[in-house]
Scaffold this motif. Structure first.
Motif, PDB file in Angstrom:
ATOM      1  N   GLY A 176      41.901  23.612  20.986  1.00 40.36           N
ATOM      2  CA  GLY A 176      42.524  23.406  19.222  1.00 40.36           C
ATOM      3  C   GLY A 176      42.206  23.348  18.039  1.00 40.36           C
ATOM      4  O   GLY A 176      42.880  23.057  17.539  1.00 40.36           O
ATOM      5  N   GLY A 177      40.933  23.928  18.094  1.00 32.34           N
ATOM      6  CA  GLY A 177      40.822  23.412  16.461  1.00 32.34           C
ATOM      7  C   GLY A 177      39.949  21.859  16.281  1.00 32.34           C
ATOM      8  O   GLY A 177      40.016  21.757  15.192  1.00 32.34           O
ATOM      9  N   HIS A 178      39.850  21.268  16.744  1.00 36.16           N
ATOM     10  CA  HIS A 178      39.311  19.421  16.271  1.00 36.16           C
ATOM     11  C   HIS A 178      38.416  19.548  16.311  1.00 36.16           C
ATOM     12  O   HIS A 178      37.089  19.631  17.751  1.00 36.16           O
ATOM     13  CB  HIS A 178      40.291  18.891  17.823  1.00 36.16           C
ATOM     14  CG  HIS A 178      41.450  19.147  17.441  1.00 36.16           C
ATOM     15  ND1 HIS A 178      42.431  18.759  17.125  1.00 36.16           N
ATOM     16  CD2 HIS A 178      42.371  19.285  18.758  1.00 36.16           C
ATOM     17  CE1 HIS A 178      44.033  18.617  17.676  1.00 36.16           C
ATOM     18  NE2 HIS A 178      43.466  18.713  18.043  1.00 36.16           N
ATOM     19  N   ASP A 179      37.818  19.551  15.313  1.00 35.91           N
ATOM     20  CA  ASP A 179      36.711  19.744  14.572  1.00 35.91           C
ATOM     21  C   ASP A 179      35.857  18.099  14.205  1.00 35.91           C
ATOM     22  O   ASP A 179      36.437  18.083  12.907  1.00 35.91           O
ATOM     23  CB  ASP A 179      35.847  21.087  13.677  1.00 35.91           C
ATOM     24  CG  ASP A 179      36.536  22.193  14.719  1.00 35.91           C
ATOM     25  OD1 ASP A 179      36.319  22.449  15.799  1.00 35.91           O
ATOM     26  OD2 ASP A 179      37.350  22.918  13.575  1.00 35.91           O
ATOM     27  N   ALA A 180      35.001  17.571  14.590  1.00 35.57           N
ATOM     28  CA  ALA A 180      34.269  16.351  13.827  1.00 35.57           C
ATOM     29  C   ALA A 180      32.748  16.460  14.013  1.00 35.57           C
ATOM     30  O   ALA A 180      32.069  17.273  14.504  1.00 35.57           O
ATOM     31  CB  ALA A 180      34.815  15.355  14.569  1.00 35.57           C
ATOM     32  N   ALA A 181      32.716  15.855  12.734  1.00 35.10           N
ATOM     33  CA  ALA A 181      30.914  15.823  12.617  1.00 35.10           C
ATOM     34  C   ALA A 181      30.552  14.076  11.868  1.00 35.10           C
ATOM     35  O   ALA A 181      31.486  13.617  10.572  1.00 35.10           O
ATOM     36  CB  ALA A 181      30.922  16.845  11.570  1.00 35.10           C
ATOM     37  N   GLN A 182      29.539  14.202  12.576  1.00 38.71           N
ATOM     38  CA  GLN A 182      28.932  12.515  12.267  1.00 38.71           C
ATOM     39  C   GLN A 182      27.835  12.647  11.485  1.00 38.71           C
ATOM     40  O   GLN A 182      27.332  13.454  12.106  1.00 38.71           O
ATOM     41  CB  GLN A 182      28.843  11.352  12.761  1.00 38.71           C
ATOM     42  CG  GLN A 182      30.316  11.002  13.260  1.00 38.71           C
ATOM     43  CD  GLN A 182      30.443  10.064  14.885  1.00 38.71           C
ATOM     44  OE1 GLN A 182      30.300   9.102  14.484  1.00 38.71           O
ATOM     45  NE2 GLN A 182      30.597  10.475  15.702  1.00 38.71           N
ATOM     46  N   VAL A 183      27.356  12.363   9.672  1.00 43.01           N
ATOM     47  CA  VAL A 183      25.883  11.753  10.147  1.00 43.01           C
ATOM     48  C   VAL A 183      25.713  10.041  10.557  1.00 43.01           C
ATOM     49  O   VAL A 183      25.548   9.257  10.028  1.00 43.01           O
ATOM     50  CB  VAL A 183      25.643  12.359   8.613  1.00 43.01           C
ATOM     51  CG1 VAL A 183      24.195  11.739   8.156  1.00 43.01           C
ATOM     52  CG2 VAL A 183      25.612  13.089   8.438  1.00 43.01           C
ATOM     53  N   LEU A 184      24.604  10.045  10.714  1.00 43.46           N
ATOM     54  CA  LEU A 184      23.767   8.725  12.161  1.00 43.46           C
ATOM     55  C   LEU A 184      22.579   8.186  11.475  1.00 43.46           C
ATOM     56  O   LEU A 184      22.001   9.627  11.463  1.00 43.46           O
ATOM     57  CB  LEU A 184      23.669   9.017  13.326  1.00 43.46           C
ATOM     58  CG  LEU A 184      25.564   9.647  13.768  1.00 43.46           C
ATOM     59  CD1 LEU A 184      25.787   9.729  15.950  1.00 43.46           C
ATOM     60  CD2 LEU A 184      26.165   8.365  13.685  1.00 43.46           C
ATOM     61  N   ALA A 185      22.585   7.366  11.814  1.00 45.62           N
ATOM     62  CA  ALA A 185      21.051   7.494  11.186  1.00 45.62           C
ATOM     63  C   ALA A 185      20.777   5.583  11.740  1.00 45.62           C
ATOM     64  O   ALA A 185      21.353   4.920  12.309  1.00 45.62           O
ATOM     65  CB  ALA A 185      20.533   7.046   9.493  1.00 45.62           C
ATOM     66  N   ALA A 186      19.216   5.852  11.896  1.00 40.18           N
ATOM     67  CA  ALA A 186      18.321   4.746  12.776  1.00 40.18           C
ATOM     68  C   ALA A 186      16.926   4.636  12.257  1.00 40.18           C
ATOM     69  O   ALA A 186      16.403   5.788  11.305  1.00 40.18           O
ATOM     70  CB  ALA A 186      18.785   5.003  14.200  1.00 40.18           C
ATOM     71  N   GLU A 187      16.281   3.571  12.280  1.00 37.90           N
ATOM     72  CA  GLU A 187      15.189   3.473  11.434  1.00 37.90           C
ATOM     73  C   GLU A 187      14.020   4.282  12.355  1.00 37.90           C
ATOM     74  O   GLU A 187      13.105   4.765  12.168  1.00 37.90           O
ATOM     75  CB  GLU A 187      14.808   2.236  11.457  1.00 37.90           C
ATOM     76  CG  GLU A 187      15.684   1.263  10.857  1.00 37.90           C
ATOM     77  CD  GLU A 187      15.007  -0.545  10.854  1.00 37.90           C
ATOM     78  OE1 GLU A 187      14.517  -0.656  11.783  1.00 37.90           O
ATOM     79  OE2 GLU A 187      16.142  -1.046   9.651  1.00 37.90           O
ATOM     80  N   GLY A 188      14.710   4.196  13.694  1.00 37.76           N
ATOM     81  CA  GLY A 188      13.509   4.840  14.553  1.00 37.76           C
ATOM     82  C   GLY A 188      11.976   4.567  15.391  1.00 37.76           C
ATOM     83  O   GLY A 188      11.388   3.562  13.604  1.00 37.76           O
ATOM     84  N   ARG A 189      11.208   5.724  15.139  1.00 40.04           N
ATOM     85  CA  ARG A 189       9.698   4.785  15.956  1.00 40.04           C
ATOM     86  C   ARG A 189       9.051   6.584  15.520  1.00 40.04           C
ATOM     87  O   ARG A 189       8.183   7.145  16.662  1.00 40.04           O
ATOM     88  CB  ARG A 189       9.855   4.832  16.775  1.00 40.04           C
ATOM     89  CG  ARG A 189      10.799   3.657  17.598  1.00 40.04           C
ATOM     90  CD  ARG A 189       9.850   3.013  19.446  1.00 40.04           C
ATOM     91  NE  ARG A 189      11.557   2.493  19.591  1.00 40.04           N
ATOM     92  CZ  ARG A 189      11.641   2.143  20.740  1.00 40.04           C
ATOM     93  NH1 ARG A 189      11.869   3.315  21.739  1.00 40.04           N
ATOM     94  NH2 ARG A 189      12.820   1.007  21.068  1.00 40.04           N
ATOM     95  N   SER A 190       9.037   7.025  14.160  1.00 41.77           N
ATOM     96  CA  SER A 190       8.676   8.707  13.882  1.00 41.77           C
ATOM     97  C   SER A 190       7.572   8.135  13.552  1.00 41.77           C
ATOM     98  O   SER A 190       6.372   7.160  13.324  1.00 41.77           O
ATOM     99  CB  SER A 190       9.099   9.182  12.607  1.00 41.77           C
ATOM    100  OG  SER A 190       9.021   7.986  11.623  1.00 41.77           O
TER     101      SER A 190
END
Length: 190
Positions: A176-190
């Motif tokens: 139906g053309g319902h589009d969403a985007a999120q930018v998420l972040a975490a401290e992580g273990r990189s």
């Protein structure tokens, strides 16, 4: 007689700034609804790409800062193209080619209305653990999709953000053309 339509304005964007568990959280959000077709995405990917751009602006991050992209579409040939074309339009072709891109649908199946939430949790977990999960069942990507860094086996993530956090982009492009985007972040273990 039809009932009147009541539209409630969204809450102020400050609701995204509420306390979240240490090291994890939403930074930006964008959405569009184009009603192009009941099941087929818009062929240009434009409306979906326009969902990604405000998420990046609200975050605020530059297109090159996300280390991981979680793509979620309708699991069709058209949907696969959209999953690649929409972020390409918002991030740029060169940036998308370097983004670790995966989809959890092959491992998690259809989740219908819960898909966006589950994909956001998947993205946050990938960022928290510093590992991009593989796209289960990906055998032969369509060469017409252009240069992509598709994750086929689990891969370590490294931060690209100025702030030091691992940043991810989670997209959900639905029927139906319902589009969403999120930018998420975490401290992580990189």
């Amino acid at each position: 007689m039809a009932a009147p339509l009541t539209i409630t304005p969204p809450p102020p964007r400050t609701w995204w700034r509420r306390p979240v568990p240490p090291g994890a959280g939403p930074w930006g959000y964008g959405a569009t609804s184009d009603a192009h077709h009941g099941t087929a995405p818009h062929p240009t990917g434009g409306p979906a790409g326009r969902a990604v751009a405000p998420a990046l602006r609200e975050a605020p991050v530059t297109p090159g800062e996300p280390a991981y992209g979680n793509a979620r579409g309708t699991d069709t040939a058209l949907g696969g193209r959209l999953e690649c074309e929409a972020p390409r339009q918002a991030l740029g072709a060169g940036v998308l080619a370097e983004l670790h891109l995966a989809s959890g649908k092959g491992a998690l199946g259809h989740r219908l209305g819960a898909a966006g939430a589950v994909e956001a949790v998947t993205t946050l977990q990938a960022l928290r653990h510093g590992v991009a999960p593989p796209t289960v069942g990906l055998r032969r990507p369509d060469p017409a999709l252009g240069p992509l860094d598709l994750v086929r086996t689990a891969r370590k993530l490294s931060t690209r953000a100025r702030t030091g956090e691992l940043v991810g982009l989670s997209t959900s492009f639905r029927f139906g053309g319902h589009d969403a985007a999120q930018v998420l972040a975490a401290e992580g273990r990189s």
